[in-house]
Design an enzyme around this catalytic site. Sequence first.
Site, PDB file in Angstrom:
ATOM      1  N   ASP A  23      29.425  -8.831  15.983  1.00  0.00           N
ATOM      2  CA  ASP A  23      28.119  -9.073  15.390  1.00  0.00           C
ATOM      3  C   ASP A  23      28.289  -9.581  13.963  1.00  0.00           C
ATOM      4  O   ASP A  23      29.272 -10.256  13.648  1.00  0.00           O
ATOM      5  CB  ASP A  23      27.283  -7.782  15.427  1.00  0.00           C
ATOM      6  CG  ASP A  23      25.816  -8.066  15.709  1.00  0.00           C
ATOM      7  OD1 ASP A  23      25.130  -8.528  14.780  1.00  0.00           O
ATOM      8  OD2 ASP A  23      25.377  -7.839  16.839  1.00  0.00           O
ATOM      9  N   ASP A  47      20.720  -6.447  34.744  1.00  0.00           N
ATOM     10  CA  ASP A  47      21.184  -5.243  35.423  1.00  0.00           C
ATOM     11  C   ASP A  47      20.370  -4.010  35.085  1.00  0.00           C
ATOM     12  O   ASP A  47      20.167  -3.142  35.937  1.00  0.00           O
ATOM     13  CB  ASP A  47      22.659  -4.986  35.068  1.00  0.00           C
ATOM     14  CG  ASP A  47      23.571  -6.088  35.565  1.00  0.00           C
ATOM     15  OD1 ASP A  47      23.537  -6.368  36.772  1.00  0.00           O
ATOM     16  OD2 ASP A  47      24.296  -6.674  34.743  1.00  0.00           O
ATOM     17  N   ALA A  61      25.767 -12.786  28.918  1.00  0.00           N
ATOM     18  CA  ALA A  61      25.168 -11.822  29.843  1.00  0.00           C
ATOM     19  C   ALA A  61      25.130 -12.368  31.268  1.00  0.00           C
ATOM     20  O   ALA A  61      25.205 -11.603  32.241  1.00  0.00           O
ATOM     21  CB  ALA A  61      23.758 -11.463  29.374  1.00  0.00           C
ATOM     22  N   ASN A  96      15.966 -13.504  24.446  1.00  0.00           N
ATOM     23  CA  ASN A  96      14.575 -13.301  24.046  1.00  0.00           C
ATOM     24  C   ASN A  96      13.742 -14.553  24.282  1.00  0.00           C
ATOM     25  O   ASN A  96      12.928 -14.931  23.448  1.00  0.00           O
ATOM     26  CB  ASN A  96      14.507 -12.930  22.554  1.00  0.00           C
ATOM     27  CG  ASN A  96      15.274 -11.673  22.231  1.00  0.00           C
ATOM     28  OD1 ASN A  96      15.477 -10.823  23.080  1.00  0.00           O
ATOM     29  ND2 ASN A  96      15.703 -11.547  20.990  1.00  0.00           N
ATOM     30  N   HIS A 119      21.766  -7.183  11.061  1.00  0.00           N
ATOM     31  CA  HIS A 119      21.728  -7.175  12.524  1.00  0.00           C
ATOM     32  C   HIS A 119      22.807  -6.264  13.104  1.00  0.00           C
ATOM     33  O   HIS A 119      22.514  -5.369  13.915  1.00  0.00           O
ATOM     34  CB  HIS A 119      21.894  -8.600  13.051  1.00  0.00           C
ATOM     35  CG  HIS A 119      21.691  -8.721  14.536  1.00  0.00           C
ATOM     36  ND1 HIS A 119      22.726  -8.664  15.431  1.00  0.00           N
ATOM     37  CD2 HIS A 119      20.566  -8.886  15.273  1.00  0.00           C
ATOM     38  CE1 HIS A 119      22.259  -8.797  16.655  1.00  0.00           C
ATOM     39  NE2 HIS A 119      20.945  -8.939  16.589  1.00  0.00           N
ATOM     40  N   GLN A 137       0.808  -1.212   0.000  1.00  0.00           N
ATOM     41  CA  GLN A 137       0.000   0.000   0.000  1.00  0.00           C
ATOM     42  C   GLN A 137       0.846   1.269   0.000  1.00  0.00           C
ATOM     43  O   GLN A 137       0.308   2.374  -0.045  1.00  0.00           O
ATOM     44  CB  GLN A 137      -0.904   0.007   1.242  1.00  0.00           C
ATOM     45  CG  GLN A 137      -1.878  -1.161   1.296  1.00  0.00           C
ATOM     46  CD  GLN A 137      -2.539  -1.289   2.663  1.00  0.00           C
ATOM     47  OE1 GLN A 137      -2.280  -0.512   3.578  1.00  0.00           O
ATOM     48  NE2 GLN A 137      -3.405  -2.291   2.800  1.00  0.00           N
ATOM     49  N   SER A 149      18.689  -7.534  21.760  1.00  0.00           N
ATOM     50  CA  SER A 149      19.851  -7.087  20.986  1.00  0.00           C
ATOM     51  C   SER A 149      19.878  -5.571  20.891  1.00  0.00           C
ATOM     52  O   SER A 149      20.893  -4.926  21.155  1.00  0.00           O
ATOM     53  CB  SER A 149      19.798  -7.657  19.563  1.00  0.00           C
ATOM     54  OG  SER A 149      20.350  -8.933  19.475  1.00  0.00           O
TER      55      SER A 149
END
Length: 734
Positions: free
Chosen positions: A164, A330, A302, A290, A199, A131, A354
């Site tokens: 990354d 944290d 982490a 996640n 990413h 659209q 991320s």
Amino acid sequence: MKQRMIKIGCIGLLTVSMLSSQAGMAAAMKTADISGTNIQVMERTESYIAVVEDSESYRKLEEMADKKCILADSQPQQLEDNQMMLLNITSDEAVQLEKADGIVTVEENVLISANEEVPVDYALAERLAEQSALIDFNQWNLDAVNWQETSGYTGKGVDVAVLDSGISFIKGLDVTERKDFVNPEIEEVNPLFDDATGHGTGIAGIIAGDGTEGELQGIAEDVNLHSVRILDAANEAPVSRVIEGIYWCINNDIDVINMSFGTTTYSAALEKAVRDAEAAGIIMVAAAGNRGNSAGIIDYPAAFDGVIAVGASTGKNQMADFTSDGKGIDVLAPGEKVWSYSSMQGLMAVDGTSIATAHVSGAVASLLEKKPDMGMEFARQLLTASSVQSADRKELGILNMGNALVMQDSFQVQEKEMLPGTDAEQKEYDTSGIVSGCWGAQKHADTIVGGFAGNCMYFMSAMAQYADTYYSTRSRFGQFHGQHNYVANLHFLYEAAFKIRDTDYDLSTASGAANYLSQISVAHREDKKWGATDFAKMREAIADSFTNPKTDFQGRTMAQKIGALNNWDKSYMIMGLAAHLLGDTFAHRTMVPKDANFDKTYFGGNWRDFQNRLADYVIEFRDIKKYSTDSSASRKAYEDNISFYPNRYNATEKSVGNLLALYKNNKVFNLGSIIKDFGFVRKLNNFQAYANSAGFSTNVSTYSTDVFRVDWFEGKDEDNESDYENYTYHIYVH
């Protein structure tokens, strides 16, 4: 990267003898019987990391492993320097090996993955794209972290490494250095396609986008940004590659490491690397994961002490429901419906811990600019203490940069666990007009034009990078890199993509792909020598990407590796090759302007000859490297240098956008629509004649040399283009 060849003759029964590392004592021998007879190297696909006590233990293990043919083909120098070794052994053999003297641990070389794997509504994104809907471009995340109150601290002088998937060239995003651990042997990588997934580029945009000319504004725009590529085109990496990247950061004086990836599997080798980085004074920031509220754990790295663990918050100042809900987070930061850069020079709203992590890395860089001696624990506690309580989880706080900078001068490290410092009422942000997963090209500060679903751009970007990795000029696939008639070749790729989007052709088998691709043919009137051959090679590469399982993809095809399963997806893979061809055409086939400023030391004794040819205007950018007297001189010095006549890359960005607009609107290939308004002021070699040969009457003389420019280096009867004979051409004679 050190490479070792596998020995032909392998010993069947595997036993291990390791020396005790106790200094001053006679070395005691210990033998551990490791199961496995008649070892066949090609059947050994399991990868393990062995961590040993010292260099002597490493030498002994290496000697044994080489003899038994269990040593992995490549042993990264960063691992060897830290007494780690990659081995191809079974799980039973790993258990036995760990019992040997001098061995600290033997663990599986597990895969980690990017923490931006939140499901998005691609159907909605595609519907909006069809659209051409205007989607809200609203960087609410900056206000949410109190970025405006940073008092001018922008991370200046702070070195931030983004471990990354790479960082593609984007205007408004300055990359200081690029290091590739995925394909370290590949030198010919177009910086426009450095990131196969988008990413890493998205992470970098949040950290360091400079906000100029309506571009994306990042948290700390003046950092020295280092792209350390460890994730592949599936956003995955073995933990050994993560370790390589961390030790590279230690050796290169990095201040902050952003790690927007994770795994639930503990790794002693990774923990050692993290401890060593902390000891070196590096502040590490990592995504919590996640995996949602039911996870009960957060991802490694982490979860390690010495790493700042980051969860995602929403526009309502709540913890995003996809954040791994485990002890050890944290601080929270915006991680839902956040705009950043994406693949193919576009923008995309994304979700995930991320992207939340990138906010915190940028904040740490700003704090380091103010207080360079701030240590890891100081930073972790300060960020927690200065955060503002989330609306739903009082024990967790949302990043507040203004508070952190105010508190920094008087803050002291505490022995007790820190809690969010304030419960002040926070403004809520309306993100209902933002659709995650919708890719577009920014037009001005408050709108984004819906273009494509983000997964389509991912397939394009991944294939654009594979053009350098698997279909390079060295592999005799110069057709994707601007060789020969780049207009006809671009037309071929467009037609090949265009005609399969809504079809049911079976492209999963070699015969099916070959049958379909044999039907694609376009004009090459003058290119008698290479036209048909070029089309044949492109058919070969396309079919290979759809049907050929590859060892380094764990037996998957390229299409399977990146998740391109239907013909619609695969059409965008072909469009990725077309985008790469456009990029390399501008990067390599542009004529070097006579007023170019060069460092004469690069050319040594060839400087005068180079200057003579330059004056006669016969040198393409791809020819520059031929004149260096240093055999190790990199093409990146000029040819692939994004700072050297950057309008080559700006032209690519615009022309790729024009190509995509044609494709999105179901238009036939139109050269005039692709080259319009891209502001390119340099000449492409033979562009007009190539266009005419490809059947187009479009006037592109503004961007074209008047004849084919042939540069016979050192008077030799050869050149890097052999189709000139079909055209009017100029041979250099000085």
